[in-house]
Scaffold this motif. Sequence first.
Motif, short mmCIF file in Angstrom:
data_model
loop_
_atom_site.label_atom_id
_atom_site.label_comp_id
_atom_site.label_asym_id
_atom_site.label_seq_id
_atom_site.Cartn_x
_atom_site.Cartn_y
_atom_site.Cartn_z
N THR A 137 23.07 8.40 -2.90
CA THR A 137 22.83 9.03 -1.61
C THR A 137 21.66 8.35 -0.92
O THR A 137 20.98 7.49 -1.49
CB THR A 137 22.53 10.52 -1.77
N LEU A 138 21.41 8.77 0.30
CA LEU A 138 20.28 8.22 1.06
C LEU A 138 18.97 8.42 0.30
O LEU A 138 18.11 7.53 0.26
CB LEU A 138 20.22 8.90 2.43
N ASP A 139 18.82 9.58 -0.34
CA ASP A 139 17.59 9.86 -1.07
C ASP A 139 17.49 9.11 -2.39
O ASP A 139 16.40 8.98 -2.94
CB ASP A 139 17.44 11.37 -1.31
N ASP A 140 18.62 8.63 -2.92
CA ASP A 140 18.58 7.76 -4.09
C ASP A 140 18.12 6.36 -3.69
O ASP A 140 17.42 5.68 -4.45
CB ASP A 140 19.97 7.65 -4.75
N LEU A 141 18.51 5.93 -2.51
CA LEU A 141 18.20 4.58 -2.05
C LEU A 141 16.76 4.46 -1.56
O LEU A 141 16.12 3.42 -1.74
CB LEU A 141 19.18 4.18 -0.94
N VAL A 142 16.27 5.53 -0.94
CA VAL A 142 14.87 5.56 -0.48
C VAL A 142 14.35 6.97 -0.65
O VAL A 142 14.81 7.90 0.00
CB VAL A 142 14.73 5.05 0.97
N LYS A 143 13.41 7.13 -1.56
CA LYS A 143 12.88 8.44 -1.91
C LYS A 143 11.72 8.83 -0.99
O LYS A 143 11.10 7.98 -0.38
CB LYS A 143 12.40 8.45 -3.36
N GLY A 144 11.44 10.13 -0.98
CA GLY A 144 10.24 10.60 -0.31
C GLY A 144 10.42 10.83 1.18
O GLY A 144 11.50 10.71 1.74
N ASP A 145 9.29 11.14 1.81
CA ASP A 145 9.30 11.50 3.24
C ASP A 145 8.45 10.54 4.07
O ASP A 145 7.95 10.90 5.12
CB ASP A 145 8.79 12.93 3.43
N ASP A 146 8.29 9.31 3.57
CA ASP A 146 7.43 8.38 4.30
C ASP A 146 7.99 6.96 4.15
O ASP A 146 7.88 6.36 3.09
CB ASP A 146 6.00 8.43 3.76
N TYR A 160 9.93 7.46 9.56
CA TYR A 160 10.59 8.69 9.15
C TYR A 160 9.70 9.92 9.32
O TYR A 160 10.14 10.96 9.80
CB TYR A 160 11.04 8.57 7.69
N LYS A 161 8.45 9.79 8.94
CA LYS A 161 7.56 10.96 8.88
C LYS A 161 7.40 11.62 10.24
O LYS A 161 7.30 12.84 10.34
CB LYS A 161 6.20 10.55 8.33
N THR A 162 7.38 10.83 11.30
CA THR A 162 7.21 11.38 12.64
C THR A 162 8.49 11.37 13.46
O THR A 162 8.54 11.93 14.56
CB THR A 162 6.14 10.57 13.41
N GLY A 163 9.52 10.71 12.95
CA GLY A 163 10.78 10.65 13.68
C GLY A 163 10.76 9.75 14.90
O GLY A 163 11.66 9.80 15.74
N THR A 164 9.74 8.91 15.01
CA THR A 164 9.63 8.06 16.20
C THR A 164 10.61 6.89 16.15
O THR A 164 10.85 6.30 15.10
CB THR A 164 8.20 7.50 16.35
#
Length: 321
Positions: A255-264, A297-301
């Motif tokens: 999934t997307l979270d497997d490919l890139v973890k975390g919120d930053d 990602y963190k700010t959605g900009t």
Amino acid sequence: MNRQLSMEFVRITEQAALRSGRLMGIGDKEGADQAAVDGMHEQFAKTPVSGTVVIGEGEIDEAPMLYIGEHVGAGGEEVDIAVDPVEGTNLVAKGQNGAIAVLAIAPKGCLLHAPDMYMQKICVGPRAKGRIDINASVTENLKNVADAMDREVSDLTVVILDRERHEKIIREARAAGARIRLITDGDVVPSIDCGIQGSGIHMVLGSGGAPEGVLSAVGLKCLGGDMQAKLLPHTEEEIERLHKMGIDDPNKVLTLDDLVKGDDCIFSETAITDCAMLRGVRYFGGGARTSTLVLRYKTGTVRFIETIHRFGNPKPAVRMW
């Protein structure tokens, strides 16, 4: 990560594009790639991070710079770095649309260390998030995405690499009524574009490079899109590499979270040649102009950045466009 780092990463892809763009259309894809590598490497040396290249130009014995495992940066926060100095070397060599310089950054340990093998991918934008299933048929996915976007399947545009291995999915997508855009190289650009409303691209299907898949995943995560993937090992050596990564089942859906973890995470692409959403490098007497998309990602900009670069000490009256 400090938000000010976004502009530092923009400078890195800009320098790669500026160097590589000089070789557009002259038929030298290796030279175009090396020029971009040189530009990226020099700019990384000025960037305040302690980075480890987890996706780059190859293993240490294959690439003198930006090789997997290389430490780059001027010191600072520890980050994982995925780079493709030229995504679409053939496109630059032939002067065709769709070539970019691209990188993705995340805190250390957050990017999948994707081996250089094929990856099956399905990518969509935010409106179709949660409506894709890589194990389902092409027809079913098209219907679900069309429903999520309040469209008919015939309203969808699907991008697929023009390869013999994709003949079956191309036939099925056509039979389902979707509009197809076949591309010769470079699936990162359309994967990101399908996450941007108004790009005219709604889905990317098929198999391509796993490293490019991770780059696409970072961009789509920043945009709120969705992606599923499967690694496609073809040799015992590639299967062994999966085991070393902790992936015991080659059929595991990533999934997307497997490919890139975390919120930053941060994504930056600068066009070398013209793309759907960006213009390629334009040179003029004493400088050049670049177009870059940078996402956080963190700010959605989502930033589209037009930059004028002045070389040397140009005369004040120089025209810059």
